[in-house]
Enzyme design. Structure first.
Site, mmCIF file in Angstrom:
data_model
loop_
_atom_site.group_PDB
_atom_site.id
_atom_site.type_symbol
_atom_site.label_atom_id
_atom_site.label_comp_id
_atom_site.label_asym_id
_atom_site.label_seq_id
_atom_site.Cartn_x
_atom_site.Cartn_y
_atom_site.Cartn_z
ATOM 1 N N LYS A 31 0.698 -0.944 0.147
ATOM 2 C CA LYS A 31 -0.096 -0.068 -0.274
ATOM 3 C C LYS A 31 1.123 1.169 -0.257
ATOM 4 O O LYS A 31 0.486 2.726 -0.706
ATOM 5 C CB LYS A 31 -0.991 -0.536 1.275
ATOM 6 N N ARG A 101 -3.271 2.902 8.098
ATOM 7 C CA ARG A 101 -4.078 2.033 7.800
ATOM 8 C C ARG A 101 -2.999 1.458 7.968
ATOM 9 O O ARG A 101 -1.471 1.179 8.064
ATOM 10 C CB ARG A 101 -3.672 2.767 6.381
ATOM 11 N N GLY A 110 -8.702 -7.221 3.733
ATOM 12 C CA GLY A 110 -9.272 -7.228 5.017
ATOM 13 C C GLY A 110 -8.997 -8.250 6.054
ATOM 14 O O GLY A 110 -9.445 -8.236 7.135
ATOM 15 N N MET A 112 -6.021 -6.951 8.255
ATOM 16 C CA MET A 112 -5.325 -5.602 8.460
ATOM 17 C C MET A 112 -6.844 -4.828 8.941
ATOM 18 O O MET A 112 -7.209 -4.196 8.321
ATOM 19 C CB MET A 112 -3.751 -5.745 8.858
ATOM 20 N N ARG A 354 -3.263 -1.514 -6.596
ATOM 21 C CA ARG A 354 -2.236 -2.662 -6.384
ATOM 22 C C ARG A 354 -2.394 -3.428 -8.124
ATOM 23 O O ARG A 354 -3.830 -3.433 -8.330
ATOM 24 C CB ARG A 354 -2.487 -3.785 -5.135
ATOM 25 N N HIS A 475 -15.528 -8.583 0.224
ATOM 26 C CA HIS A 475 -14.519 -9.712 0.796
ATOM 27 C C HIS A 475 -15.181 -11.221 0.169
ATOM 28 O O HIS A 475 -13.863 -11.626 0.225
ATOM 29 C CB HIS A 475 -14.849 -9.912 2.485
ATOM 30 N N ARG A 598 2.327 -47.686 -15.064
ATOM 31 C CA ARG A 598 2.386 -48.626 -14.653
ATOM 32 C C ARG A 598 1.712 -49.859 -14.774
ATOM 33 O O ARG A 598 0.788 -49.647 -15.942
ATOM 34 C CB ARG A 598 1.164 -48.235 -12.954
ATOM 35 N N ARG A 654 7.132 -49.628 -16.569
ATOM 36 C CA ARG A 654 7.758 -49.264 -15.373
ATOM 37 C C ARG A 654 7.276 -50.849 -14.879
ATOM 38 O O ARG A 654 6.265 -51.503 -14.892
ATOM 39 C CB ARG A 654 6.958 -48.177 -13.738
ATOM 40 N N GLU A 781 14.349 -44.431 -6.037
ATOM 41 C CA GLU A 781 13.145 -43.746 -4.960
ATOM 42 C C GLU A 781 13.262 -45.199 -3.428
ATOM 43 O O GLU A 781 13.295 -44.771 -2.592
ATOM 44 C CB GLU A 781 11.709 -44.684 -5.648
ATOM 45 N N SER A 800 14.868 -42.230 -13.396
ATOM 46 C CA SER A 800 13.407 -41.481 -12.453
ATOM 47 C C SER A 800 13.247 -41.331 -10.848
ATOM 48 O O SER A 800 13.021 -42.030 -10.721
ATOM 49 C CB SER A 800 12.256 -42.182 -13.659
ATOM 50 N N GLY A 802 11.526 -41.908 -8.544
ATOM 51 C CA GLY A 802 10.227 -41.416 -7.989
ATOM 52 C C GLY A 802 9.885 -40.963 -6.140
ATOM 53 O O GLY A 802 10.495 -41.367 -5.396
ATOM 54 N N THR A 803 9.599 -39.387 -6.488
ATOM 55 C CA THR A 803 9.299 -38.987 -5.421
ATOM 56 C C THR A 803 8.471 -39.326 -4.171
ATOM 57 O O THR A 803 8.958 -39.090 -2.988
ATOM 58 C CB THR A 803 9.162 -37.569 -5.647
ATOM 59 N N ASN A 804 7.567 -39.594 -4.477
ATOM 60 C CA ASN A 804 7.024 -39.899 -3.638
ATOM 61 C C ASN A 804 7.180 -41.509 -2.530
ATOM 62 O O ASN A 804 7.568 -41.237 -1.402
ATOM 63 C CB ASN A 804 5.378 -41.288 -3.887
ATOM 64 N N ASP A 805 7.980 -42.177 -3.097
ATOM 65 C CA ASP A 805 8.726 -43.637 -2.564
ATOM 66 C C ASP A 805 10.034 -42.688 -1.250
ATOM 67 O O ASP A 805 10.078 -43.217 -0.325
ATOM 68 C CB ASP A 805 8.814 -44.597 -2.954
ATOM 69 N N CYS A 867 8.962 -39.263 -11.513
ATOM 70 C CA CYS A 867 7.861 -39.427 -12.087
ATOM 71 C C CYS A 867 6.691 -39.507 -10.523
ATOM 72 O O CYS A 867 5.942 -40.106 -10.664
ATOM 73 C CB CYS A 867 7.777 -40.444 -12.559
ATOM 74 N N TYR A 887 13.456 -34.347 -17.676
ATOM 75 C CA TYR A 887 12.013 -33.857 -17.568
ATOM 76 C C TYR A 887 11.433 -34.378 -16.056
ATOM 77 O O TYR A 887 11.814 -34.353 -15.220
ATOM 78 C CB TYR A 887 11.301 -34.580 -18.651
HETATM 79 P P1 ADP Z 1 -7.949 -2.058 3.452
HETATM 80 O O1 ADP Z 1 -6.873 -2.978 3.327
HETATM 81 O O2 ADP Z 1 -8.389 -3.237 4.644
HETATM 82 O O3 ADP Z 1 -8.645 -1.849 2.065
HETATM 83 P P2 ADP Z 1 -7.477 0.308 3.931
HETATM 84 O O4 ADP Z 1 -6.723 0.818 4.104
HETATM 85 O O5 ADP Z 1 -7.277 0.353 1.765
HETATM 86 O O6 ADP Z 1 -8.061 -1.194 4.153
HETATM 87 O O7 ADP Z 1 -8.591 1.478 3.964
HETATM 88 C C1 ADP Z 1 -10.430 0.969 3.356
HETATM 89 C C2 ADP Z 1 -10.491 2.533 2.690
HETATM 90 O O8 ADP Z 1 -10.659 3.435 3.988
HETATM 91 C C3 ADP Z 1 -9.772 3.052 1.746
HETATM 92 O O9 ADP Z 1 -10.163 1.993 0.536
HETATM 93 C C4 ADP Z 1 -10.358 4.043 1.445
HETATM 94 O O10 ADP Z 1 -11.913 4.287 0.516
HETATM 95 C C5 ADP Z 1 -10.926 4.860 2.899
HETATM 96 N N1 ADP Z 1 -9.346 5.447 2.964
HETATM 97 C C6 ADP Z 1 -8.735 5.209 4.098
HETATM 98 N N2 ADP Z 1 -7.666 6.186 4.394
HETATM 99 C C7 ADP Z 1 -8.844 7.092 3.414
HETATM 100 C C8 ADP Z 1 -7.984 8.363 3.646
HETATM 101 N N3 ADP Z 1 -6.905 8.995 4.029
HETATM 102 N N4 ADP Z 1 -8.628 9.205 3.695
HETATM 103 C C9 ADP Z 1 -9.875 9.178 2.783
HETATM 104 N N5 ADP Z 1 -10.878 7.529 2.917
HETATM 105 C C10 ADP Z 1 -9.234 6.364 3.467
HETATM 106 MG MG MG Z 2 -7.707 -1.117 0.791
HETATM 107 MG MG MG Z 3 -9.908 -2.978 6.122
#
Ligand code: ADP
Ligand code: MG
Ligand code: MG
Length: 914
Positions: A31, A101, A110, A112, A354, A475, A598, A654, A781, A800, A802-805, A867, A887
């Site tokens: 980020k 953030r 989702g 952190m 991203r 999510h 086999r 084999r 093997e 060859s 035989g990585t299982n055995d 194999c 191979y």
């Molecule tokens: P996650 O990693 O869960 O996507 P983010 O840190 O991206 O969390 O935050 C989630 C949302 O919060 C962002 O998509 C944005 O819309 C809002 N947000 C985060 N920082 C700011 C900011 N400085 N101003 C306005 N909105 C923010």
């Molecule tokens: Mg985000």
């Molecule tokens: Mg979040």
């Protein structure tokens, strides 16, 4: 002196210039690196700073404390932000608000927690109301802040707050949060503060610096929360990478109707279609879209269904800014981007960019399209598609006519948003825990109102996922896409009632836990009951010839990508196939031969098993030979079929490997029927069976040990192989058999069996008057075989592994019993992964490397392959490439994965070798 003294811990971004950039993901997290890069290329980003991942590492190495200079660095950077924005942190008149953030190196959706509107307290909230001229907005921001901060930092369950919010909405008759009036929000804030006081025994913190450091600490602490740990484990992200913390000035999407917040993909993440694609919510803050609390609206007109109002229509000028920005970002990163934005009073700000997660379908299409657009090279296209993801293109779809029938028959329960393509049928589970439990018996469809990070294990074990709330960036959608699960979200016409355990759809009987449900993640259709699936387009074109190349873009892209991979890779790909049909499938998938055929499976067919039993139980050699003579024609015809199918390609056969007891009659009924057929007494036969019983058959009388104690068995097999080869060759088909001796542990074992093979081969070729180009080699093997590989190399023309055995015997783990403890071993990090799935590079892998080197030291021309199951595992393939194998051989459906992985392994090896 530790480097900590001199290390830079805080990186500023703002006003068109950043101290970091896109390449610094390891230091800034994904980020932070994205925010820096966007700032540098002139995309509007609210100013802020990133506290490096180094601080997280320091934090955990120093008993959760910070480097001494951090406090000062944060204060300085906060000062820069204040100067840039013209507001002061904690100021009563014009307070600066920030978000805090998290941001790890690899994106962890989702996992952190982000805190918005930090810096508000009873005084600054009034300043914010005055300076913005909008009291409602100020109070809305404050109540959001108290709730988020309480959840993430003070660890007060957010349910308490949500309960009050929902109750308030009902009381004032508001459909959305945006409709709650200011005076009610003031009450809500007071209620929230009471909740904090009640739960915590103290007041909600009013000191903005205490708030800031509390939030920073919570982000670092959350690196080790259970959800983050689970996500890292599923996605193989190392625990020691750490997270960065981004502190960024707030912009507000909740200041009125010319404000909004949204998320978008520069192309469609489910299908790969080249269309800007996203969702937004007017008058809202970021988390609202991501959390799936309100079902968001489409960004573009093209996405609109029904009477929704797209951003393109609501705020056309801002939409245009957004289009410019997304094009700039995609061209800059040369990849599909997943972006988060906020609109404050018609001004656009980017909060995140991203590389967008995508399904296997989308990955392949985007890579091919970008090649056509001359944005990326063939090599980059090959690098971009995760090898394992390509199996999604082979996954079944619903049979179109079956589906049409069910739709006519009124089984369509409703539609939702297609979030993860593919067809899934399973029994309904309403909770993640139930999904995990039920998946042990049958396929499961996890049905939820919405999912949250706590549900990950359940989502993982489900065949498909259905939610009734949330959009394509909720999510559920994001996680399902990552896992390659068929998924439908936002099916708002269906109602899930957890307390009754029911899924209801108007005009239909309610469905309960355990009832069958089918979802089509490609179209969004939800269908009651079980529904037959049919092969994917790739299979229809390639294997079944029931569809034409021109009719399937998916197939054409699949094919192009793998051809590019073939141009790059040096590692050969073969298949493990025992029947002409498997061989055919693998050949069509691009296998260049059989690495393991086999022969024992061929013995189980009805007409044969009796003769096999006669052979094993024969009183003497003459009896055994008689039974073998009768088996020979069967074996010969098996080999003929395979040789013809793989015309011109090498086929490694084999010789018999499993312990004989696997062929013996087990039950009394079987014994008595075999006794009758063989003209033996029941008791006599049962005694013989008991006599052949072994305590540890896998370490017992099997493999070449059988070939040595009963030489006539291997002789018959070699005779059958060469008779078949000669006859096929007479018909003008090129044949290259490679006879492989299993379970060799000593030189003499290989010497005896190889000599016999060469002698019988010569005899047959002489009888038939045909010359066959063949090789004789050995499985490696047993660890001892790897250790004496130089001596084996003098006799064998190929190895060859035989990585299982080899894994079983190197670890001393019984493959059939390891399931009782291996999961716990992986859990406790005794082993990084299940060594039967991915090769143990540190141990077993070293035997492969050493065996190859020693074998080639005495036989420079030695051909070496693998194999075991590992031949189809991308990580293992990368390792095998570094051992310079010729191979890998894998099951037919893994061949495309192996082709792609081998190309990626080549690129990695080249990059490493420089
Ligand atoms: P996650 O990693 O869960 O996507 P983010 O840190 O991206 O969390 O935050 C989630 C949302 O919060 C962002 O998509 C944005 O819309 C809002 N947000 C985060 N920082 C700011 C900011 N400085 N101003 C306005 N909105 C923010
Ligand atoms: Mg985000
Ligand atoms: Mg979040």
């Amino acid at each position: 002196m530790s480097t900590a003294e001199s290390e830079k811990y805080v990186y500023y971004f703002g006003d068109g210039h950043a101290e970091g950039n896109a390449k610094m993901k390891e230091v800034l997290g994904g980020k932070g690196a994205g925010l820096a890069e966007m700032t540098n290329i002139g995309v509007p980003v609210p100013p802020g700073f990133t506290i490096s991942t180094g601080v997280c590492t320091y934090f955990y190495e120093h008993d959760k404390s910070y480097p001494p200079q951090l406090q000062q660095a944060v204060a300085e950077n906060l000062g820069k932000v204040e100067a840039s924005v013209g507001r002061k942190f904690g100021d009563r008149e014009k307070p600066l608000l920030v978000s805090v953030r998290s941001g790890a190196r690899a994106s962890m959706p989702g996992m952190m927690d982000t805190i918005l509107n930090l810096g508000l307290n009873d005084e600054t909230v009034q300043g914010l109301a005055r300076s913005s001229g909008d009291e409602r907005f100020a109070l809305d921001s404050y109540r959001r802040f108290i709730q988020m901060y309480s959840d993430v930092v003070l660890e007060i369950d957010r349910e308490h707050f949500e309960h009050e919010l929902f109750a308030l909405r009902d009381r004032v008759g508001a459909q959305t949060d945006a409709q709650i009036p200011a005076e009610s929000l003031r009450e809500l804030v007071a209620t929230y503060k009471n909740i904090v006081r009640e739960k915590l025994g103290k007041d909600f913190p009013q000191d903005v610096n205490e708030q800031l450091w509390g939030a920073i600490g919570a982000v670092f602490n959350s690196w080790h929360n259970q959800r983050a740990i689970t996500y890292r484990k599923l996605n193989q992200i190392p625990d020691d990478w750490g997270t960065a913390v981004n502190v960024q000035s707030m912009v507000f999407g909740n200041m009125g109707d010319d404000c909004a917040t949204g998320v978008a993909f520069t192309r469609n993440p489910s299908t790969g279609e080249k269309k800007f694609f996203g969702e937004y919510l007017p008058n809202a803050q970021g988390e609202d879209v991501v959390a799936g609390i309100r079902t968001p609206l489409p960004i573009s007109k093209a996405q609109v269904v029904g009477d929704e109002k797209s951003l393109e229509e609501a705020l056309p000028d801002v939409y245009e800014q957004l289009v410019d920005v997304y094009k700039k970002l995609e061209a800059h990163y040369r990849d599909m981007q997943d972006i988060e934005f906020t609109i404050q009073s018609r001004k656009l700000y980017l909060l995140q960019t991203r590389t967008g997660k995508r399904t296997g379908f989308a990955a392949v299409k985007i890579a091919c399209d970008m090649v056509d657009e001359e944005l990326i090279t063939h090599t980059e296209a090959v690098e971009r598609v995760e090898a394992g993801q390509i199996v999604q293109l082979l996954a079944p779809v619903f049979d179109a006519s079956e589906k049409a029938k069910t739709l006519k028959g009124g089984r369509l329960l409703g539609r939702g948003l297609p979030a993860g393509p593919g067809a899934a049928t399973g029994r309904i589970a309403f909770s993640a825990e139930r999904a995990v439990a039920m998946a042990k018996e049958d396929a499961v469809i996890l049905v939820r109102i919405e999912t949250s990070p706590e549900d990950i294990a359940g989502m993982h074990s489900a065949a498909g996922i259905l939610t009734t709330r949330g959009g394509l960036t909720s999510h559920a959608a994001v996680v399902a896409r990552g896992m390659g699960r068929p998924c439908i979200v936002g099916a708002g016409h269906l109602k899930v009632d957890y307390s009754k355990g029911e899924l209801r759809s108007e005009g239909h009987e309610p469905l309960e836990e355990g009832d069958w449900l089918s979802i089509d993640g490609t179209t969004g259709e939800i269908i009651g009951g079980k529904l037959a699936t049919r092969p994917s387009e790739v299979i229809q074109v390639l294997i079944e010839n029931s569809m034409k190349t021109e009719e399937s873009e998916t197939f054409r892209n699949f094919h192009r990508l793998l051809q590019w991979a073939d141009e790059i890779r040096t590692l050969g790909i073969r298949t493990n196939a025992d029947t002409p049909n498997d061989a055919r499938v693998a050949r069509l998938f691009g296998a260049a031969g059989i690495g393991l055929c086999r022969t024992e499976h061929m013995f189980f067919a009805e007409e044969r098993i009796l003769r096999v039993r006669e052979m094993i139980l024969a009183r003497n050699e003459a009896g055994r030979r008689k039974a073998l003579d009768e088996l020979l024609p069967f074996q010969k015809s098996d080999f003929e079929g395979i040789f013809r199918e793989l015309a011109g390609m090498p086929v490694t056969v084999r010789l018999l490997d499993p312990p004989l007891h696997e062929f013996l009659p087990q039950t009394e009924a079987q014994i008595s029927s075999v006794a009758r057929e063989m003209n033996w007494g029941f008791i006599e036969l049962r005694n013989k069976v008991n006599q052949l019983h072994e305590l540890n058959p896998m370490l017992g009388h099997r493999g070449c040990r059988l070939g040595i104690t009963y030489p006539e068995i291997y002789e018959m097999q070699v005779r059958a192989i060469f008779q078949a080869a000669c006859d096929v060759k007479k018909d003008g088909v090129d044949v290259h058999p490679e006879v492989m001796i299993p379970l060799v542990g000593t030189v003499k074992e290989l010497q005896l069996t190889a000599d016999m093979t060469r002698r019988v081969a010569a005899e047959v070729m002489k009888e038939k008057g045909v010359q066959i180009d063949f090789l004789v080699g050995t499985m490696v093997e047993i660890p001892r075989a790897a250790l004496i590989a130089d001596k084996l190399g003098e006799i064998a023309e190929f190895f060859s592994f035989g990585t299982n055995d080899l894994t079983q015997m190197t670890f001393g783990y019984s493959r059939d019993d390891a399931g009782t403890f291996l999961p716990e071993y992986v859990e406790k990090k005794i082993l990084p992964k299940d060594p039967f799935e991915s090769i143990d590079q540190e141990g077993v892998g070293q035997l492969v490397k050493l065996g190859t080197e020693r074998g080639r030291s005495t036989n420079a021309k030695l051909k070496v392959g693998v194999c075991g199951e590992h031949g189809g595992d991308p990580d293992s393939i990368r390792f095998f490439r570094t051992c310079n194998l010729n191979y890998v051989s894998c099951s037919p459906y893994r061949v495309p994965v192996a082709r792609l992985a081998a190309a990626q392994a080549e690129l990695a090896a080249k990059a490493y070798e420089g």
